[in-house]
Design an enzyme around this catalytic site. Structure first.
Site, PDB file in Angstrom:
ATOM      1  N   GLU A 174      -6.857   0.397   2.161  1.00 14.10           N
ATOM      2  CA  GLU A 174      -7.285  -0.400   3.313  1.00 14.10           C
ATOM      3  C   GLU A 174      -6.210  -1.448   3.536  1.00 14.10           C
ATOM      4  O   GLU A 174      -6.073  -2.398   2.756  1.00 14.10           O
ATOM      5  CB  GLU A 174      -8.641  -1.053   3.040  1.00 14.10           C
ATOM      6  CG  GLU A 174      -9.781  -0.055   2.968  1.00 14.10           C
ATOM      7  CD  GLU A 174     -11.141  -0.715   3.060  1.00 14.10           C
ATOM      8  OE1 GLU A 174     -11.254  -1.749   3.754  1.00 14.10           O
ATOM      9  OE2 GLU A 174     -12.081  -0.214   2.434  1.00 14.10           O
TER      10      GLU A 174
ATOM     11  N   GLY B 109       0.807  -1.206   0.000  1.00 14.44           N
ATOM     12  CA  GLY B 109       0.000   0.000   0.000  1.00 14.44           C
ATOM     13  C   GLY B 109       0.843   1.260   0.000  1.00 14.44           C
ATOM     14  O   GLY B 109       0.511   2.246  -0.684  1.00 14.44           O
TER      15      GLY B 109
END
Length: 485
Positions: A253, A236
């Site tokens: 997320e 991420g």
């Protein structure tokens, strides 16, 4: 009838076809290692064609009446209802998920589609006053354009749909890249669902490939304005950096290391049930799972005794057995990584009071005590059926321990004093925390997201609508304005 061999294609511009890459991607059953099906991987050219198709179809979607859009999205739920048993079967085969997990995931999927189906009639604007005489300020909520979605392997059906459906509802085109271990549940099944629902050709595209084939091509492509990623914090972070370089918005997320805290006045039997559910659902392969259980010293022995008994009773093995609670991890790499972390912790002084056998990709439950916050395992995400139990002496110590992690996704506090729990929850550095419940919660209209290394942005309900749309200011000067020169 859903036939797996009919879902082993790329879905680009409304057509099912093989990818243009030379390599093939086997789709394996994690429980027995059998090849479910095979995909011809997508190339960078396929990605370009998918994004181009989504951009074209988005213009067609713009012209569809909002109420018609809502009905089309609603038909996706009808399709899932009609094929639920077949979808359960794929979840068991491709993910190693149990029937319980399958029902849970499908329910979440239907709820988020129903919520997304309301978005077309919620694209509300505003008329705002102006300090300039005769000016009318109009603020329009409009689609962002095209959204790229990258989903994980653990809850692929839901965690893909959690971005895909709201992005569509907000008026965008979508290109979805599922995890290479769950290309059907996280990808091509979703393409099939929306094809059958009647979306314009090319509005949803599904690309099945791996990073060694495409590098950062999915993220760097100039068409998508938003990238929604669910997965590890390490990946991420990389996606966020690449997205920022290309002036794209990243919705992230990411991982978790949630703490479930049991105070001295808790209902112990209930807390045990919540803690077991929070750790061992889907073999612990959930970002919200309670990696750490923090128990007040006054009730520690009582809690631990009941907890070990409960965990020891969980059936482990074949996910096709309806009584199985703990099935396989997704692959042997995850098994080796988990067991390496466990052995490292034991070497540092942790005590394995329960340490089940490893059979293939199936890992029986592991419970560690005597874990200290300076051990590596205390700050890691454990993506498997293993848990660390800590003892604390005061509320202040519990808060400090809960916050000693780079993550901040979920959490739970068990106490009979609800306001005490709520006030304590405010001090925990996490995006979500639940009083007298488990750490695993996700509801279609409540903001979902993490703090620190657990992510950026919020999804569900109005927050998804805001994330997948943008605002445009159009002013109208109804009478001539006086300019200074």
């Amino acid at each position: 009838m859903l036939i797996l061999q009919a879902l082993n294609k790329q879905f680009i511009n409304g057509e099912w076809r093989d990818g243009l890459a030379s390599r093939k991607l086997p789709d394996l059953n994690p429980y027995n290692g059998e090849v479910i099906t095979e995909f011809q991987m997508a190339s960078l050219q396929d990605i370009d064609e998918a994004y181009q198709a989504a951009a074209r179809a988005k213009k067609e979607w713009d012209e569809v009446n909002p109420y018609v859009k809502s009905r089309i999205l609603g038909r996706a739920v009808d399709y899932i209802d009609a094929h639920e048993e077949e979808i359960i079967d794929i979840i068991i085969k491709e993910l190693g998920g149990t029937r319980l997990k399958a029902f849970f995931e499908i329910g979440l999927v239907k709820d988020i589609i129903r919520e997304a189906a309301t978005f077309p009639v919620r694209m509300e604007g505003k008329i705002l006053p102006s300090p300039v005489d005769g000016k009318e300020n109009r603020l329009y909520r409009i689609p962002a354009g095209v959204v790229g979605v990258i989903s994980p392997f653990n809850f692929p059906f839901y965690l893909s749909m959690k971005s895909v459906a709201p992005a569509l509802g907000a008026g965008n085109g979508v290109v979805l890249k599922p995890h290479e271990h769950t290309p059907i549940m996280g990808g091509t099944l979703i393409g099939k669902i929306f094809e059958e629902a009647g979306l314009p050709k090319g509005l949803v595209n599904v690309i099945v490939t791996d990073i060694s084939e495409i590098g950062d091509g999915f993220v760097e492509h100039p068409i998508p304005r938003i990238l929604s990623f669910t997965g590890s914090s390490q990946v991420g972070s990389h996606i966020a950096q690449v997205a920022a370089k290309h002036f794209k918005k990243a919705i992230l997320e990411l991982g978790g290391n949630s703490a479930l805290i049991v105070l001295e006045d808790a209902d112990i039997e209930y807390a045990v049930n919540a803690a077991v559910f929070s750790r061992f659902t889907h073999q612990g392969q959930i970002c919200m799972s309670a990696n750490r259980v923090l128990v007040h010293q006054d009730v520690y022995d009582q809690f631990l005794d009941q907890y070990v008994k409960k965990v020891s009773s969980l059936k482990v093995g074949d996910p096709y057995d309806p009584d199985t609670v703990i099935g396989p991890l997704i692959n042997d790499r995850q098994v080796k990584s988990l067991m390496s972390t466990i052995e490292e912790a034991i070497g540092e002084g942790a005590t394995p009071i329960l340490k089940g056998e490893v059979t293939g990709n199936v890992v029986a439950p592991i419970i560690l005590t005597d874990v200290t916050t300076d051990m590596a395992i205390a700050s890691k995400e454990l993506f498997g059926p293993a848990v660390c139990i800590f003892k604390f002496a005061s509320e202040e110590e519990a808060v400090q321990m809960a916050n000693e992690t780079p993550f901040g996704l979920s959490g739970a506090i068990h106490t009979r004093d609800l306001e005490r729990g709520a006030q304590m929850a405010k001090r925990i550095e996490t995006g979500m925390i639940h009083i007298n419940d488990g750490t695993i919660n996700d509801e279609p209209i409540v903001a979902f997201g993490g703090e620190k290394h657990s992510g950026l942005g919020r999804l569900n309900g109005q927050w998804s609508l805001e994330e997948f749309s943008t605002l445009k200011w159009i002013s109208v000067q109804h009478k001539p304005r006086q300019f200074p020169y």
